[in-house]
Design a protein around this motif. Structure first.
Motif, mmCIF file in Angstrom:
data_model
loop_
_atom_site.group_PDB
_atom_site.id
_atom_site.type_symbol
_atom_site.label_atom_id
_atom_site.label_comp_id
_atom_site.label_asym_id
_atom_site.label_seq_id
_atom_site.Cartn_x
_atom_site.Cartn_y
_atom_site.Cartn_z
ATOM 1 N N LYS A 157 0.845 -1.192 0.000
ATOM 2 C CA LYS A 157 0.000 0.000 0.000
ATOM 3 C C LYS A 157 0.878 1.238 0.000
ATOM 4 O O LYS A 157 1.900 1.290 0.689
ATOM 5 C CB LYS A 157 -0.865 0.013 1.252
ATOM 6 N N ILE A 158 0.497 2.228 -0.770
ATOM 7 C CA ILE A 158 1.280 3.453 -0.819
ATOM 8 C C ILE A 158 0.667 4.446 0.167
ATOM 9 O O ILE A 158 -0.498 4.832 0.030
ATOM 10 C CB ILE A 158 1.276 4.083 -2.234
ATOM 11 N N MET A 159 1.472 4.832 1.139
ATOM 12 C CA MET A 159 0.976 5.735 2.172
ATOM 13 C C MET A 159 0.617 7.104 1.572
ATOM 14 O O MET A 159 1.327 7.606 0.691
ATOM 15 C CB MET A 159 2.036 5.910 3.263
ATOM 16 N N GLY A 160 -0.475 7.673 2.058
ATOM 17 C CA GLY A 160 -0.883 8.998 1.580
ATOM 18 C C GLY A 160 -1.822 8.941 0.389
ATOM 19 O O GLY A 160 -2.229 9.984 -0.128
ATOM 20 N N PHE A 161 -2.148 7.731 -0.049
ATOM 21 C CA PHE A 161 -3.098 7.583 -1.165
ATOM 22 C C PHE A 161 -4.310 6.770 -0.723
ATOM 23 O O PHE A 161 -4.193 5.872 0.103
ATOM 24 C CB PHE A 161 -2.442 6.875 -2.361
ATOM 25 N N GLY A 162 -5.444 7.097 -1.332
ATOM 26 C CA GLY A 162 -6.670 6.355 -1.050
ATOM 27 C C GLY A 162 -7.358 6.912 0.189
ATOM 28 O O GLY A 162 -6.743 7.587 1.028
ATOM 29 N N HIS A 163 -8.626 6.628 0.265
ATOM 30 C CA HIS A 163 -9.417 7.096 1.408
ATOM 31 C C HIS A 163 -10.732 6.348 1.373
ATOM 32 O O HIS A 163 -11.310 6.172 0.312
ATOM 33 C CB HIS A 163 -9.654 8.609 1.292
ATOM 34 N N ARG A 164 -11.202 5.908 2.513
ATOM 35 C CA ARG A 164 -12.456 5.150 2.567
ATOM 36 C C ARG A 164 -13.609 5.916 1.889
ATOM 37 O O ARG A 164 -14.439 5.346 1.211
ATOM 38 C CB ARG A 164 -12.790 4.836 4.030
ATOM 39 N N VAL A 165 -13.612 7.234 2.051
ATOM 40 C CA VAL A 165 -14.737 7.995 1.491
ATOM 41 C C VAL A 165 -14.421 8.594 0.118
ATOM 42 O O VAL A 165 -15.258 8.593 -0.772
ATOM 43 C CB VAL A 165 -15.194 9.094 2.482
#
Ligand SMILES: CC(=O)SCCNC(=O)CCNC(=O)[C@H](O)C(C)(C)COP(=O)(O)OP(=O)(O)OC[C@H]1O[C@@H](n2cnc3c(N)ncnc32)[C@H](O)[C@@H]1OP(=O)(O)O
Ligand SMILES: O=C([O-])CC(=O)C(=O)O
Length: 372
Positions: free
Chosen positions: A256-264
């Motif tokens: 997983k790349i930290m700082g990317f993606g978000h549940r919402v």
């Protein structure tokens, strides 16, 4: 009646509360805080305005803001015994763990600890807002074998927070950008840490306990801990090309790349990240060094191309804090410092209109009959 209930892993999409505090409106693309869009607020107002909005339900006039600032300043000092507690912590203690210990420790000084009434909770929230920057700063100073830094009441709230963690008074632009980061981190509906604090508060436990739990939640790198992880990742590369390669390799390894993606916001950029990206550009121009900015932009393109993923606030907050000269282990504690107001507001709302959180499970284990 069936024993099997619909299961939503990670409570994804489940509504856990009715709230008048905030809402991520993915239809209008707004982060609604007490009726206002956070991004619009962040262009005109500072952190203390947001604190007033959240705790007093209105944006303050100048006199109310001055009163608020004075109230926070009167709560800047921490108990002498707390310095001794920090000295007892093992040297490798992470500042988030020191913060967790600090908040837990000060609960014992609250003479009205069993009073959950709104007024007492609000006074408690103001005390915590005054105290948390000091706990963040001085637990770190002591863990790194430095002398404690005493609060400077001549500085604004944000400038003093910056001063205590860096031992440097910020320039006007540094103060403005640091304050902006506090605004952006102040409140964000129902992330894991807020949910944690509301779950704890729902047993009628106290604000300190709820916040102590929230620190533990925020520390994880799927949540607040991501801002520190982003900076460590950026430091592994020296050039744009090296950073692109690093990200591509991580993706190949299914990391997983930290700082990317978000549940919402999974398929859109977090609007707060855009504000921090602008701040990074501003700092890069002032310092005549746009290497981190170029690396971050290139990283954005790699993640969009390879995964259709976009940055969250932590991705751009990390290089901004780096360019402000803030030590990496303090990035997540600063996030918590900013979020203290949001968390307190949620705990107060939970106490005011409580229903114990107690979900069910679908049991997938075995059943046995005891032999006679
Ligand atoms: C301010 C904040 O606290 S914001 C959050 C900060 N956290 C991070 O930046 C950590 C990195 N991001 C992530 O781990 C995730 O995006 C989360 C935890 C924030 C949200 O994710 P969730 O809603 O739980 O979705 P989940 O992790 O299941 O991801 C869904 C898919 O997207 C992928 N994905 C999501 N985020 C990432 C990422 N950062 N890097 C690579 N792949 C990702 C997952 O691998 C998964 O793919 P798959 O379906 O092929 O298995
Ligand atoms: O909303 C979330 O899940 C995490 C987040 O961005 C925040 O807490 O600011």
């Amino acid at each position: 009646m069936s024993n099997v209930h619909h299961f939503y892993p990670g409570l994804d999409g489940v509504v856990a509360a009715e709230t008048k505090i905030s809402f991520l409106d993915t239809v209008q693309g707004e982060i609604v805080i007490k009726g206002f869009d956070l991004i619009e607020l962040s262009k005109k107002y500072g952190y203390l305005d947001i604190v007033h909005l959240l705790l007093e339900d209105k944006l303050p006039n100048q006199e109310e803001k001055n009163r608020l600032e004075n109230k926070l300043k009167s709560n800047y000092e921490i108990q002498v015994a707390l310095y001794e507690v920090f000295k007892l912590l093992p040297e490798q203690t992470h500042p988030m763990d020191a913060l967790r210990t600090g908040i837990s420790f000060i609960s014992g000084y609250d003479e009205k600890i069993d009073d959950r009434s709104p007024d007492v909770n609000k006074e408690r929230a103001y005390r915590l807002l005054g105290t948390v920057p000091n706990i963040v700063a001085n637990s770190y100073q002591i863990l790194t074998k430095k002398e404690p830094v005493h609060p400077d009441k001549d500085l604004s709230y944000s400038a003093n927070f910056f001063y205590m963690i860096t031992s440097r008074k910020p320039t006007a632009i540094q103060e403005e950008i640091f304050d902006l980061s506090l605004v952006l981190y102040s409140e964000h509906e129902m992330p894991n840490s807020t949910f944690t604090s509301r779950v704890i508060a729902s047993t009628q436990s106290d604000l300190y306990g709820a916040l102590t739990g929230a620190v533990a939640s925020l520390k994880g790198n799927l949540h607040g801990g991501a801002n520190e992880a982003v900076m460590h990742m950026l430091l592994q590369a020296k050039t744009v090309e090296q950073f692109e390669k690093l990200l591509e390799n991580k993706l190949l390894n299914k990391e997983k790349i930290m700082g990317f993606g978000h549940r919402v916001y999974m398929k859109k950029i977090d609007p707060r990240a855009l504000m921090m990206k602008e701040a990074l550009k501003q700092l890069s121009d002032i310092q005549g060094d746009d290497r981190l900015y170029r690396m971050c932009e290139a990283g954005e393109k790699v993640l969009e191309r390879e995964k259709g993923l976009y940055p969250n606030l932590d991705y751009y907050a990390a290089p901004v804090y780096w360019m402000l000269g803030i030590p990496i282990p303090l990035y997540t504690p600063i996030f918590f410092g900013a979020r203290t107001v949001g968390l307190c507001t949620h705990v107060m709302e939970q106490h005011d209109n409580n229903h114990l959180f107690r979900p069910r499970v679908n049991y997938i284990g075995e059943r046995h009959a005891l032999s006679k």
